[in-house]
Scaffold this motif. Structure first.
Motif, PDB file in Angstrom:
ATOM      1  N   CYS A 138     -30.294  19.828 -15.011  1.00 55.11           N
ATOM      2  CA  CYS A 138     -31.280  20.391 -14.090  1.00 55.11           C
ATOM      3  C   CYS A 138     -32.489  20.940 -14.831  1.00 55.11           C
ATOM      4  N   GLU A 139     -33.641  20.743 -14.186  1.00 50.96           N
ATOM      5  CA  GLU A 139     -34.887  21.199 -14.785  1.00 50.96           C
ATOM      6  C   GLU A 139     -35.288  22.580 -14.261  1.00 50.96           C
ATOM      7  N   ASN A 140     -34.969  22.848 -12.988  1.00 50.46           N
ATOM      8  CA  ASN A 140     -35.345  24.144 -12.414  1.00 50.46           C
ATOM      9  C   ASN A 140     -34.287  24.609 -11.408  1.00 50.46           C
ATOM     10  N   GLY A 141     -34.513  25.790 -10.868  1.00 46.25           N
ATOM     11  CA  GLY A 141     -33.524  26.418 -10.003  1.00 46.25           C
ATOM     12  C   GLY A 141     -33.254  25.655  -8.716  1.00 46.25           C
ATOM     13  N   GLN A 142     -34.319  25.105  -8.138  1.00 49.72           N
ATOM     14  CA  GLN A 142     -34.139  24.328  -6.908  1.00 49.72           C
ATOM     15  C   GLN A 142     -33.205  23.144  -7.166  1.00 49.72           C
ATOM     16  N   GLU A 143     -33.411  22.544  -8.326  1.00 48.40           N
ATOM     17  CA  GLU A 143     -32.594  21.383  -8.682  1.00 48.40           C
ATOM     18  C   GLU A 143     -31.122  21.791  -8.897  1.00 48.40           C
ATOM     19  N   VAL A 144     -30.917  23.015  -9.401  1.00 48.42           N
ATOM     20  CA  VAL A 144     -29.551  23.523  -9.590  1.00 48.42           C
ATOM     21  C   VAL A 144     -28.844  23.615  -8.240  1.00 48.42           C
ATOM     22  N   VAL A 145     -29.524  24.233  -7.279  1.00 49.31           N
ATOM     23  CA  VAL A 145     -28.936  24.409  -5.941  1.00 49.31           C
ATOM     24  C   VAL A 145     -28.640  23.043  -5.321  1.00 49.31           C
ATOM     25  N   ASP A 146     -29.643  22.180  -5.351  1.00 47.94           N
ATOM     26  CA  ASP A 146     -29.472  20.866  -4.713  1.00 47.94           C
ATOM     27  C   ASP A 146     -28.416  20.032  -5.442  1.00 47.94           C
ATOM     28  N   SER A 147     -28.393  20.139  -6.758  1.00 53.09           N
ATOM     29  CA  SER A 147     -27.438  19.341  -7.543  1.00 53.09           C
ATOM     30  C   SER A 147     -25.995  19.761  -7.274  1.00 53.09           C
ATOM     31  N   ILE A 148     -25.775  21.066  -7.128  1.00 54.70           N
ATOM     32  CA  ILE A 148     -24.394  21.531  -6.873  1.00 54.70           C
ATOM     33  C   ILE A 148     -23.908  20.981  -5.532  1.00 54.70           C
ATOM     34  N   ILE A 149     -24.775  21.011  -4.532  1.00 54.44           N
ATOM     35  CA  ILE A 149     -24.376  20.484  -3.214  1.00 54.44           C
ATOM     36  C   ILE A 149     -24.148  18.970  -3.299  1.00 54.44           C
ATOM     37  N   MET A 150     -25.059  18.281  -3.991  1.00 56.20           N
ATOM     38  CA  MET A 150     -24.890  16.829  -4.144  1.00 56.20           C
ATOM     39  C   MET A 150     -23.650  16.498  -4.973  1.00 56.20           C
ATOM     40  N   ALA A 151     -23.361  17.351  -5.951  1.00 60.26           N
ATOM     41  CA  ALA A 151     -22.244  17.087  -6.877  1.00 60.26           C
ATOM     42  C   ALA A 151     -20.922  16.928  -6.134  1.00 60.26           C
ATOM     43  N   PHE A 152     -20.699  17.791  -5.124  1.00 55.45           N
ATOM     44  CA  PHE A 152     -19.443  17.682  -4.362  1.00 55.45           C
ATOM     45  C   PHE A 152     -19.377  16.358  -3.608  1.00 55.45           C
ATOM     46  N   LYS A 153     -20.518  15.983  -3.039  1.00 54.52           N
ATOM     47  CA  LYS A 153     -20.546  14.733  -2.257  1.00 54.52           C
ATOM     48  C   LYS A 153     -20.278  13.525  -3.178  1.00 54.52           C
ATOM     49  N   ILE A 154     -20.857  13.566  -4.379  1.00 53.28           N
ATOM     50  CA  ILE A 154     -20.635  12.476  -5.339  1.00 53.28           C
ATOM     51  C   ILE A 154     -19.167  12.465  -5.775  1.00 53.28           C
ATOM     52  N   ALA A 155     -18.679  13.641  -6.191  1.00 49.94           N
ATOM     53  CA  ALA A 155     -17.327  13.757  -6.755  1.00 49.94           C
ATOM     54  C   ALA A 155     -16.257  13.306  -5.770  1.00 49.94           C
ATOM     55  N   GLU A 156     -16.427  13.723  -4.494  1.00 50.23           N
ATOM     56  CA  GLU A 156     -15.366  13.503  -3.507  1.00 50.23           C
ATOM     57  C   GLU A 156     -15.426  12.126  -2.851  1.00 50.23           C
ATOM     58  N   ASP A 157     -16.465  11.359  -3.146  1.00 41.25           N
ATOM     59  CA  ASP A 157     -16.550  10.011  -2.589  1.00 41.25           C
ATOM     60  C   ASP A 157     -15.335   9.205  -3.055  1.00 41.25           C
ATOM     61  N   ARG A 158     -14.684   8.517  -2.115  1.00 42.90           N
ATOM     62  CA  ARG A 158     -13.467   7.756  -2.444  1.00 42.90           C
ATOM     63  C   ARG A 158     -13.706   6.711  -3.538  1.00 42.90           C
ATOM     64  N   ARG A 159     -14.975   6.253  -3.659  1.00 42.78           N
ATOM     65  CA  ARG A 159     -15.274   5.265  -4.691  1.00 42.78           C
ATOM     66  C   ARG A 159     -15.427   5.923  -6.060  1.00 42.78           C
ATOM     67  N   VAL A 160     -15.469   7.258  -6.074  1.00 46.67           N
ATOM     68  CA  VAL A 160     -15.720   7.977  -7.331  1.00 46.67           C
ATOM     69  C   VAL A 160     -14.488   8.778  -7.758  1.00 46.67           C
TER      70      VAL A 160
END
Lengths: 396, 441
Positions: A138-160
């Motif tokens: 992450c480059e900045n704080g907004q990206e941290v917040v958005d990345s954490i939310i996206m991270a769960f969606k990526i991680a929990e995807d059945r293809r992942v």
């Protein structure tokens, strides 16, 4: 949370992002500079604002282990650590990825001792780079917040079904106050439905987890895991696109800054990219065009996106905040070098080590790097020395 | 599971010409003839049933076409009601142990009925070789189902396997097991795509069994699920490399059942020294040489350390005292909140060096010599659950085991002192706890 942007410390924002993701189990051990994240999560649990179990484990080793146990049972699981903490959980990082637990960890990057340093660099994550985790920077704080939310969606995807590490620089990002916009709970819920695990640990449906892999099976198991990691890039892009559509902030695995006119570019990870952008703007005023390739996704390594970004580039300065540890170059450089040479791209590559243990990196340092790259010495294609990098500002 | 008591051999001392048991039986049975064969008693291994085992689900009873065979709910005895017997001999065919007999004159089946609870053969034996074993009380703790996959990859004579199987039968199907690389992994994990048992199992690392379980336990609590979360791990794990995580989970009062099979060393990797290895023991990392003669210090006494954590339940147990263990594991299961810890001494024929049929004898002597006292701790009270009337000297135990064979008289005395010291300490603990209780009441 009020509408619009809020001035907030990035660590607190990271814990709010975990809350918005409705994490169910948090297991963490305090270490500077990660502490504010876990402190605020404990507060949220203690106040009943977050319906989760917070496990006060006695070490990072146990933190990651408890995350594995919870994830095995089907929990949405979060933790955070830094530096020695990441090293102490090192062996469990492999378990989390190999047993396909979609754990999300905020890694507040910090130097490794010794000498004792609590300040930022990338020694910790670079030592963990081959543990099979998906890694975002992450480059900045907004990206941290958005990345954490996206991270769960990526991680929990059945293809992942792989763990995701969201890297943010210690102090220079974790402890700064930034204007951050928080998505509403309703929108996050619509984006990130509850975790629906493929296998769970329960007596109703007995399974063995982590069984023996005899020589006849081990290679195939590891190959399957590796393919899942490589293929996860597709999902990362999908999730980033979906996030952009829903929340109006779009992300890409590889992003560029001022590369249209420039044939000399920097490549770096993390919050240092903001400093580089400032330096690029200053150089522009002097009439010099230099660009930046910002790697938001480090694992799986986004080769195709990088090849596209490197089109027309003649010189690359790979900026890294970790020592190579006896190698000819630092880890990120080796990846770029492998990509450039295996694709016969004929790009001049130079490697610069900066900002170790929290040392300030100023725009002037990047000016110096550009001058160095353009010097006749730097153009040599084949390195003649064992040390094929420069450590910026090192004395003695 | 129905009750099951039977007569078993407990000592291999029969002189070749003795047939006292058979004679006593013949006298009791009268015209029908004896249901015990002295020759077979001589041949039988120790702890083998030597007359009818009074099966829980008797095959003889199942095949009888005229309901002439019954199993007594109270005593567990399988009995032939001779008035109902039609002499078809289906039962003699069906008995897998050849313990159903047939009188061809009277045309009736007959069998051992345990002489109404006082078997004549047992009292007739001049050498104390036989025992009337009341297995019924143990069976009362067990589920009918067998969870462990058939076959075993444990070493011959391993009581760790016995304890694992037995624990599964007590814990039942609402159980999740956790283990780590070690002796029992080969049973617990299964092989390739085959499971070790019909219970769910997580194969953790040597360092993180208890911490992994914590995560599962917390999530179960979060979503309101109830299940036995059970660690079955060795002494090297719990007393050494996992100690920190165990101690922390104990402090946090995590609801876990922790079973430590203590074979006093890293037996899976070939008998290296662990913290629970006893003084004097020869291991591959505490060898006997010019400078060192086996382990040069006392063992770490894990169960008392767990008492210091004041968790909900702590006990010691032995495969030679299964009823005691069954009772303790049942208590551990019923703990409402917090951790239960049971430390089980599982003698290791491979690592310690003793014949594979002596695991139970060694386990028994460990208790009889006060080397490994059986006790439990709950609600602030420590209580011995077995007390030997006449404790034997430690040499009675060490002489069976080759890892102690090099020890001289002085060294044995030193070990004896350590044993006495630990036992006295336990005595003091239990006494002071008793006094505390008396003061309270």
């Amino acid at each position: 949370m009020k509408e619009g942007k809020t001035g907030i410390e990035v660590s607190i924002a990271a814990s709010i992002a975990a809350k918005l993701a409705r994490v169910e189990v948090v297991a963490a051990y305090p270490i500077t500079p990660q502490t504010h994240i876990v402190e605020h999560l404990s507060e949220l649990v203690a106040n009943g604002e977050l319906d989760a179990s917070y496990v006060n484990v006695e070490s990072e080793h146990s933190a990651m282990s408890a995350c594995c146990g919870a994830s095995a049972a089907g929990a949405r699981t979060f933790t955070s650590t830094s530096a020695q903490g990441m090293e102490l959980m090192h062996e469990i990082l492999f378990i989390a990825s190999a047993m396909r637990f979609p754990i999300v960890m905020a890694a507040v990057n910090r130097a490794l001792s010794s000498p004792l340093s609590i300040w930022g660099d990338h020694s910790d994550v670079m030592a963990a780079r081959d543990t099979g985790w998906i890694m975002l920077f992450c480059e900045n704080g907004q990206e941290v917040v958005d990345s954490i939310i996206m991270a769960f969606k990526i991680a929990e995807d059945r293809r992942v079904l792989l763990p995701v590490m969201v890297n943010l620089d210690g102090f220079s990002l974790s402890h700064v106050i930034e204007p951050i916009e928080f998505p509403s709970q309703e929108k996050v819920d619509a984006f990130l439905p509850p975790y629906d695990p493929l296998y769970t640990l329960h007596p109703d449906k007995p399974v063995t987890m982590g069984a023996y892999g005899m020589p006849e099976l081990y290679t195939e198991a590891k190959y399957a895991q590796e393919m899942a990691l490589i293929d996860s890039k597709k999902v990362v892009i999908e999730v980033m696109d979906d996030f952009g559509k829903r929340f109006g902030r779009s992300y890409k695995p590889v992003e560029t800054y001022n590369t249209e006119k420039a044939d000399t570019v920097f490549i770096a990870l993390g919050s240092i990219n903001e400093n580089i952008k400032t330096a690029i703007d200053m150089l522009k005023e002097e009439g010099r065009e230099v660009g930046l390739i910002h790697l938001r996704l480090f694992r799986p390594f986004p080769s195709d996106e990088l090849i596209a970004a490197l089109k027309g580039v003649k010189r690359v300065a790979v900026i890294e905040r970790a020592m190579p540890g006896g190698a000819m170059n630092s880890p990120l450089f080796n990846e770029i070098s492998s990509l450039v040479h295996s694709n016969s791209m004929g790009i001049q590559l130079n490697n610069y080590i900066v900002g170790l243990g929290g040392r300030d990196v100023n725009p002037e340092d990047f000016h110096g790097i550009i001058d160095d790259m353009l010097s006749p010495e730097a153009k040599k294609e084949t390195p003649k020395e064992e040390k094929n990098y420069r450590v910026i500002g090192v004395r003695g | 599971m129905k009750l099951s008591n039977f007569v078993r051999k407990i000592r291999d001392v029969c002189p070749p010409d003795c047939s006292a048991c058979e004679k006593a039986c013949a006298e009791k049975m009268g015209n029908l003839g004896p249901v015990i064969n002295a020759g077979q008693v001589h041949k039988a291994g120790v702890y083998k049933a030597i007359t009818c085992v009074q099966c829980g689900n008797p095959a003889c009873k199942d095949v009888c076409p005229n309901d002439a065979i019954v199993k007594d709910e109270e005593s567990g005895v399988v009995r032939v009601i001779q008035e109902n017997c039609i002499g078809c001999e289906a039962c003699t065919e069906a008995c897998p142990y050849q313990n159903m007999f047939f009188d061809s004159n009277a045309k009736v089946a007959f069998k051992c009925d345990l002489c109404g609870g006082a078997p004549e053969c047992v009292s007739a034996c001049p050498y104390g070789a036989l025992e009337y074993f009341r297995g019924g009380t143990i069976r009362g703790y067990l589920n009918d189902e067998e969870y462990l996959s058939p076959g075993t990859r444990a070493c011959a004579g391993c009581p760790g396997e016995l304890i694992y199987r037995f624990s599964q039968r007590i814990l039942g199907s609402n159980t999740v097991f956790f283990g780590c690389p070690g002796c029992m992994t080969i049973l617990m994990t299964g092989h390739e795509t085959m499971a070790g048992s019909r219970l769910p199992y997580v194969s953790c690392l040597f360092t993180n069994v208890i911490s992994t379980m914590t995560g599962t336990s917390r999530y179960y609590r979060h979503i309101g699920k109830e299940a036995n979360l059970v660690a079955y791990v060795g002494d090297g794990c719990l007393s050494d490399i996992e100690f920190q995580a165990l101690s922390a989970a104990a402090m946090r009062r995590e609801k876990l059942i922790v079973l430590c099979y203590d074979n006093e060393g890293y037996q899976n990797t070939g008998n290296q020294m662990s913290s629970t290895t006893a003084f004097g023991s020869l291991t591959t990392t505490s060898p006997v040489g010019k400078e060192l003669r086996g382990k040069d210090r006392d063992s770490k006494y894990m169960p008392l350390i767990m008492v210091a954590h004041d968790i909900s339940y702590v006990a010691t147990a032995s495969p030679a005292y299964l009823e005691d263990y069954a009772r303790k594991l049942t208590k551990a299961m019923n703990v409402k909140d917090g951790m239960s810890y049971i430390h089980i001494l599982t003698p290791c024929p491979t690592g310690w060096g003793f014949p594979i049929d002596k695991s139970i004898d060694v386990g028994k002597l460990a208790v009889e010599t006060n080397y490994f006292p059986l006790w439990e701790y709950e609600d602030g009270i420590l209580r011995l659950t077995y007390k030997s009337d006449k404790p034997q000297p430690i040499s009675a135990y060490t002489k069976l085991i080759s890892r102690y064979r090099h020890m001289n008289e002085d060294e044995l005395q030193q070990l004896q002192r350590l044993v006495d010291k630990r036992f006295n300490k336990l005595g003091l603990y239990s006494q002071s706890f008793r006094q505390k209780e008396a003061l309270r009441t």
